[in-house]
Design an enzyme around this catalytic site. Structure first.
Site, PDB file in Angstrom:
ATOM      1  N   GLU A  99       0.832  -1.197   0.000  1.00 37.06           N
ATOM      2  CA  GLU A  99       0.000   0.000   0.000  1.00 37.06           C
ATOM      3  C   GLU A  99       0.868   1.249   0.000  1.00 37.06           C
ATOM      4  O   GLU A  99       1.953   1.271   0.590  1.00 37.06           O
ATOM      5  CB  GLU A  99      -0.927   0.003   1.225  1.00 37.06           C
ATOM      6  CG  GLU A  99      -2.030  -1.025   1.116  1.00 37.06           C
ATOM      7  CD  GLU A  99      -2.949  -1.068   2.321  1.00 37.06           C
ATOM      8  OE1 GLU A  99      -4.154  -1.334   2.128  1.00 37.06           O
ATOM      9  OE2 GLU A  99      -2.469  -0.855   3.449  1.00 37.06           O
ATOM     10  N   CYS A 112       3.395   8.792   0.889  1.00 36.85           N
ATOM     11  CA  CYS A 112       3.841   7.908   1.969  1.00 36.85           C
ATOM     12  C   CYS A 112       4.066   6.531   1.355  1.00 36.85           C
ATOM     13  O   CYS A 112       3.114   5.876   0.921  1.00 36.85           O
ATOM     14  CB  CYS A 112       2.787   7.853   3.071  1.00 36.85           C
ATOM     15  SG  CYS A 112       3.204   6.724   4.420  1.00 36.85           S
ATOM     16  N   CYS A 119       6.323  -6.455   7.294  1.00 38.82           N
ATOM     17  CA  CYS A 119       7.382  -5.890   8.139  1.00 38.82           C
ATOM     18  C   CYS A 119       7.826  -6.943   9.144  1.00 38.82           C
ATOM     19  O   CYS A 119       6.980  -7.620   9.741  1.00 38.82           O
ATOM     20  CB  CYS A 119       6.883  -4.643   8.861  1.00 38.82           C
ATOM     21  SG  CYS A 119       8.156  -3.837   9.868  1.00 38.82           S
ATOM     22  N   CYS A 123       5.901  -4.367  15.570  1.00 32.89           N
ATOM     23  CA  CYS A 123       5.554  -3.362  16.573  1.00 32.89           C
ATOM     24  C   CYS A 123       4.104  -3.588  16.999  1.00 32.89           C
ATOM     25  O   CYS A 123       3.235  -3.834  16.163  1.00 32.89           O
ATOM     26  CB  CYS A 123       5.744  -1.960  16.013  1.00 32.89           C
ATOM     27  SG  CYS A 123       7.469  -1.597  15.574  1.00 32.89           S
ATOM     28  N   CYS A 126       1.090  -1.592  15.330  1.00 30.61           N
ATOM     29  CA  CYS A 126       1.141  -1.389  13.880  1.00 30.61           C
ATOM     30  C   CYS A 126       0.589  -2.594  13.127  1.00 30.61           C
ATOM     31  O   CYS A 126       0.995  -3.739  13.372  1.00 30.61           O
ATOM     32  CB  CYS A 126       2.584  -1.116  13.460  1.00 30.61           C
ATOM     33  SG  CYS A 126       2.783  -0.827  11.688  1.00 30.61           S
ATOM     34  N   CYS A 346      -1.255   6.431  10.088  1.00 28.29           N
ATOM     35  CA  CYS A 346      -0.046   5.852  10.663  1.00 28.29           C
ATOM     36  C   CYS A 346      -0.355   4.551  11.400  1.00 28.29           C
ATOM     37  O   CYS A 346      -1.229   4.498  12.260  1.00 28.29           O
ATOM     38  CB  CYS A 346       0.586   6.858  11.626  1.00 28.29           C
ATOM     39  SG  CYS A 346       2.108   6.288  12.385  1.00 28.29           S
TER      40      CYS A 346
END
Length: 363
Positions: A99, A112, A119, A123, A126, A346
Site C-alpha cells: 500500500e 507515503c 514488516c 511493533c 502497527c 499511521c
C-alpha cells in the site's frame, strides 16, 4: 508454456550495467536505458528511440518492462475533495501487494511509501507488522509507488505532482538500505524528469542503529525521523520488540553522532497511547532523552486497528504532555491524522483491498 521474461526494472544499476556489458554494448548505454525506464517511463523497448534497433531487439529478447497493477483505490472522504487522503493497493510482479498513500494539502502533495512487503519488526501498535514479513522491495518497486501516486494526482490536479516523500509506509526502510538508497538517488537525480530534492524526503525508522550509521555515511541529504514512542526502555521494548537489541542509551549516542555529522535535526515521533506512555513521567523522560542532540518532537494520535486494544489519549492528557515539553523549551508539533477511515493512517497499512485489479493506464 513460454517462460516469462525478467522485468528489467528489477535490476539494480550495477546489475543493469553488467547485463548491458554481457550484450557486448558500451557502458554509456546503461545510463541511456536507465533514463528511458525511470525518467521517460518507457513501457516498451520500441520507445527507446535513441538506442539502435539491434540493441532494442536484444533487450526485448531477454527482458520486459513491467509495472505494478492498481488492485484497489480508496479515498478518505468525497471523491471530489482535492485534499482527501488516497490509498492505493498495488500488486507486484510476484502477486504480492503493498500500500502507498497520497496525503494532499494546500501547499504540498506527500507520498507515503512502503519499503518492504509486510514488516519483520512486529511493533505492537502497527498493522503492517501483524501481517508478517515477505520480502524487501526492489528500488523500482519503491519508485513506482511515487509514480503511481503522481499519475493519480494528474487525474485530479492537472498541474500538481508529488512535492514530498515520507518512508512511513509498510516496512522498516533501514533494513532495505541499498534499495532505499538507489530509489532516492533515482527520484532525486537532477537529470531525470522527477528530480525531487533529497531534503523533501524523510526516512522513518524505529531506530536500527547500523542503518542510521550507514545513512549518515551515505551522502544522502534526506531527513530522518525516529519512531520513538517511549523514552522508557521497558515500555519501548513492550511496544517495539527490536528495541531490546538497540537500547535507548545506544540510540541517543548514535543520534548525537548523526546530528553532529549531518548538522540536521532528527524528528522524534511519539504516538500517545492511553495509560501506556502518556504520563508526566513519560513526558519527563522524553525531554531528558531529547536534550542530547538536535531534534524536534512530533506527537501523533493512535489510530484504531482491529484486534488491538490500544486507545488514544484524552485531549486533556495530550495538552498536559505537550505543555511539559514546551516548558522544557523543546520544539513540539502535533501531526494531524490523515486517512483513518480507509485504514491509511499511521500504523494502519496492511495491504488489504477489495476492488478488481486493473492496469496502470487506469490509474
Amino acid at each position: 508454456m513460454q517462460t516469462r521474461l525478467s522485468n528489467i526494472k528489477h535490476l539494480s544499476r550495477q546489475e543493469l550495467r553488467q547485463a548491458i556489458a554481457n550484450l557486448g554494448e558500451p557502458a554509456y548505454r546503461t545510463r541511456q536505458i536507465h533514463q528511458w525506464i525511470f525518467s521517460h517511463r518507457a513501457a516498451t523497448f520500441e520507445e527507446m528511440t535513441t538506442i539502435s534497433l539491434e540493441l532494442r531487439n536484444k533487450l526485448a529478447d531477454q527482458f520486459r518492462i513491467g509495472f505494478p497493477i492498481l488492485a484497489d483505490c480508496q479515498q478518505d472522504g468525497s471523491a471530489n475533495d482535492p485534499f482527501s487522503t488516497v490509498k492505493l493497493l498495488l500488486e507486484l510482479d510476484d502477486n504480492e501487494k503493498i500500500e502507498t498513500v497520497l496525503i494532499p494539502s494546500e501547499n504540498r502533495m506527500t507520498a507515503c511509501v512502503s519499503s518492504q512487503v509486510g514488516c519483520p519488526l512486529q511493533c505492537r501498535f502497527c498493522a503492517s507488522g501483524q501481517t508478517g514479513f515477505k520480502r524487501n522491495l526492489s528500488a523500482d518497486e519503491i519508485i513506482d509507488q511515487v509514480f503511481s501516486l503522481n499519475d493519480f494526482i494528474r487525474t485530479k490536479h492537472e498541474s500538481n505532482e508529488i512535492t514530498n516523500i515520507v518512508f512511513m509506509g509498510m516496512g522498516e526502510p533501514l533494513l532495505n538500505f541499498e534499495n532505499l538508497k538507489e530509489s532516492i538517488e533515482v527520484l532525486s537525480d537532477q537529470s531525470y524528469k522527477f528530480n525531487l530534492p533529497q531534503r523533501k524526503i524523510t526516512i522513518s525508522t524505529v531506530g536500527i542503529i547500523p542503518g542510521i550509521n550507514e545513512l549518515g555515511k551515505s551522502g544522502l541529504k534526506t531527513k530522518l525521523a525516529i519512531s520513538l514512542h517511549s523514552a522508557s526502555q521497558e515500555t519501548r521494548e513492550s511496544l517495539i520488540p527490536v528495541a531490546s537489541e538497540f537500547s535507548l542509551t545506544q540510540l541517543r549516542k548514535t543520534l548525537s553522532e548523526y546530528t553532529s555529522q549531518t548538522g540536521e535535526p532528527v524528528t522524534l515521533v511519539y504516538m500517545l497511547l492511553k495509560g501506556i506512555n502518556d504520563s508526566v513521567e513519560d513526558a519527563r523522560l522524553l525531554v531528558k532523552f531529547s536534550r542530547s542532540f538536535l531534534c524536534k518532537i512530533n506527537l501523533i494520535d493512535y489510530n484504531s486497528i482491529i484486534n488491538m486494544k490500544f486507545k488514544p489519549v484524552f485531549n486533556e492528557t495530550k495538552d498536559m504532555f505537550i505543555q511539559h515539553i514546551l516548558d522544557a523549551g523543546i520544539h513540539v508539533t502535533v501531526r494531524k491524522s490523515h486517512g483513518a477511515s480507509i485504514n491509511a493512517a499511521c500504523g494502519q497499512l496492511a495491504a488489504k483491498g477489495t476492488q478488481k485489479a486493473e492496469n496502470r493506464n487506469n490509474l
